[in-house]
Motif scaffolding. Structure first.
Motif, mmCIF file in Angstrom:
data_model
loop_
_atom_site.group_PDB
_atom_site.id
_atom_site.type_symbol
_atom_site.label_atom_id
_atom_site.label_comp_id
_atom_site.label_asym_id
_atom_site.label_seq_id
_atom_site.Cartn_x
_atom_site.Cartn_y
_atom_site.Cartn_z
ATOM 1 N N ASP A 291 78.170 -121.060 15.783
ATOM 2 C CA ASP A 291 78.279 -122.156 14.822
ATOM 3 C C ASP A 291 79.721 -122.232 14.341
ATOM 4 O OD1 ASP A 291 77.917 -124.156 13.012
ATOM 5 O OD2 ASP A 291 76.888 -122.909 11.522
ATOM 6 N N GLY A 292 80.515 -123.104 14.961
ATOM 7 C CA GLY A 292 81.911 -123.232 14.562
ATOM 8 C C GLY A 292 82.707 -121.995 14.910
ATOM 9 N N SER A 293 83.094 -121.234 13.898
ATOM 10 C CA SER A 293 83.940 -120.063 14.118
ATOM 11 C C SER A 293 83.174 -118.750 14.020
ATOM 12 C CB SER A 293 85.082 -120.048 13.094
ATOM 13 O OG SER A 293 84.558 -119.963 11.777
ATOM 14 N N VAL A 311 79.893 -111.905 14.541
ATOM 15 C CA VAL A 311 81.257 -111.915 15.074
ATOM 16 C C VAL A 311 81.947 -113.203 14.666
ATOM 17 C CG1 VAL A 311 80.754 -110.416 17.039
ATOM 18 C CG2 VAL A 311 80.443 -112.896 17.262
ATOM 19 N N ARG A 312 83.272 -113.148 14.712
ATOM 20 C CA ARG A 312 84.083 -114.311 14.386
ATOM 21 C C ARG A 312 84.796 -114.781 15.648
ATOM 22 N NH1 ARG A 312 87.770 -113.114 9.597
ATOM 23 N NH2 ARG A 312 85.700 -113.059 8.631
#
Length: 356
Positions: A291-293, A311-312
Motif C-alpha cells: 500500500d503505497g510505501s 516493511v517500508r
C-alpha cells in the motif's frame, strides 16, 4: 458377573489397538498443518550491492581537433590515421605563398615607418617639424612593428604541430583542400589512458560513486578482462540520450582504439548512500498487502516458523521491489507460499526447483 468379566479384557484390547492408530493420525495432521515454502537468503541481497551492467565506447578525455590559425590551401599532411605522434612533431602545413606575401608587406611597411620617423626626428632637431609630427611618426612606427608581429604569428600557425604524445584518430581534410581559419584538419588524442564512456539511468547513477571498481570486456580482446575505476560522473543528463554519462578509466595499458564497443559490470561500493539506508531487492511475489510505501512479508530465522513483518518500500525496478526498512536481523525471506501463511505458522522449506 460373567458378562462383566468379559467386557474388561475387550476394553483393554480395544484401548491397546487404538493407541498406535491415534498417534499416526496426529502425525499426519501435524504434517498437513506444516506449509511448504521457498526462501531466499537476505544476506548479500541489498540492492546497493547489486552489480550494474553497462556498455559504451572506448575513448580518452583529451581528444583534440587541430586546425590552422589562418585559412588557405593545405600543402601537406605528414601523418596517417593511427600513427603515433610526439609533442612538437610537424603534422600538416599550408601553402605559404599568401602568408609569406603578407609578411613581406608588413616588413616593407615597417622599414618605411622607420625611415619616416628618422626623417621627422632630424627635422624636429632642426626646429622644422613640430612635436606633434614627431609623435605621429613614432606612433606609425609602433603600429608597423605590431603588424609585423601579427603576420609572423599567423605564419608560425600556418602549420600544425602535435601538442602532446598520442595518436592520430582521424584525418578530416586532404592536401590541396581549401580550409577556413580554425577548420579541423586532424583529430588526435593523448596517451594518458583509455576510458569506457557509458550511459546510466538516474537510479544507477545515484547508486555508484567515484572510485567504484569495474570489470570490462571488448570483442577486440577476446577472453581478456580489463580492470577499471569510475573516474567521472556527469552532473547533468545528456539531452540526446536521456542518460547520465559516466567514465570508467581503464587501469594499465591495453591495445584499444577510439570508438571500440565495450561492456562491463560496475560493482558499487558498500559505502554508497543506498546501502547506508539499508535497502534490499526482493521479488514482487514476496510482498503482501502493498500500500503505497509500505507492505508485509514473511521471514523465517529458524527454518521452521514464519513471521510476518512490516516493511517500508523505497522503489520498484523491472522485476524487484526495493525495501528500505524492516528486514534487518532476518535470515531468510519467504518468496513462495506466503499466501497460505499466518504469523507463527509452521513451515517446511522445499527446494526452489523440483527434485528429479
Amino acid at each position: 458377573m460373567r458378562i462383566l468379566l468379559l467386557l474388561v479384557p475387550a476394553a483393554f484390547i480395544l484401548h491397546s489397538c487404538g493407541t498406535p492408530a491415534s498417534g499416526k493420525n496426529a502425525t499426519a495432521r501435524s504434517q498437513a498443518d506444516t506449509i511448504p515454502v521457498q526462501v531466499m537468503p537476505l544476506d548479500g541481497n541489498r540492492s546497493g550491492l547489486s552489480p550494474i551492467a553497462v556498455s559504451g565506447q572506448f575513448t580518452t578525455d583529451d581528444e583534440t581537433q587541430l586546425g590552422f590559425k589562418t585559412g588557405g590551401v593545405i600543402r601537406s599532411i605528414l601523418v596517417k590515421e593511427g600513427d603515433r605522434i610526439h609533442a612538437g612533431q610537424l603534422l600538416a602545413t599550408l601553402d605559404l605563398t599568401e602568408i609569406n606575401t603578407q609578411v613581406s608587406q608588413a616588413q616593407l611597411g615597417l622599414e618605411k615607418a622607420k625611415r619616416d620617423f628618422q626623417r621627422v626626428q632630424n627635422l624636429y632637431r632642426d626646429s622644422v617639424a613640430t612635436l606633434e609630427q614627431l609623435q605621429n611618426a613614432q606612433t606609425a612606427l609602433d603600429i608597423a612593428n605590431q603588424q609585423v608581429s601579427a603576420v609572423r604569428f599567423n605564419q608560425n600557425y600556418s602549420e600544425i604541430r602535435a601538442g602532446q604524445d598520442g595518436f592520430v584518430l582521424r584525418k578530416i581534410a586532404n592536401p590541396g583542400q581549401v580550409v577556413s581559419p580554425g577548420a579541423p584538419v586532424l583529430e588526435t588524442n593523448g596517451d594518458k589512458g583509455w576510458l569506457l564512456r557509458v550511459g546510466l539511468s538516474d537510479r544507477q547513477w545515484a547508486t555508484i560513486k567515484l572510485g567504484d571498481k569495474a570489470s570490462l570486456e571488448t570483442a577486440a580482446l577476446p577472453g581478456k578482462t580489463l580492470s577499471g575505476t569510475v573516474s567521472r560522473r556527469s552532473e547533468g543528463v545528456d539531452p540526446q540520450t536521456g542518460t547520465f554519462t559516466v567514465d570508467i578509466r581503464v587501469q594499465g595499458s591495453a591495445p584499444l582504439a577510439a570508438g571500440l564497443f565495450g561492456k562491463g559490470v560496475i560493482q558499487p561500493a558498500a559505502g554508497a548512500a543506498v546501502v547506508k539506508a539499508g535497502a534490499w531487492a526482493i521479488p514482487y511475489q514476496a510482498l503482501l498487502d502493498g500500500d503505497g510505501s509500505s507492505g508485509y512479508v514473511f521471514v523465517t530465522n529458524d527454518g521452521h516458523t514464519a513471521h510476518k513483518v512490516h516493511v517500508r518500500l523505497s522503489g520498484m525496478e523491472k522485476d524487484q521491489v526495493l525495501i528500505s526498512d524492516g528486514l534487518t536481523g532476518s535470515r531468510d525471506l519467504i518468496v513462495s507460499g506466503s499466501a497460505y501463511l499466518n504469523d507463527s505458522s509452521p513451515i517446511r522449506i522445499t527446494p526452489s526447483t523440483p527434485v528429479q
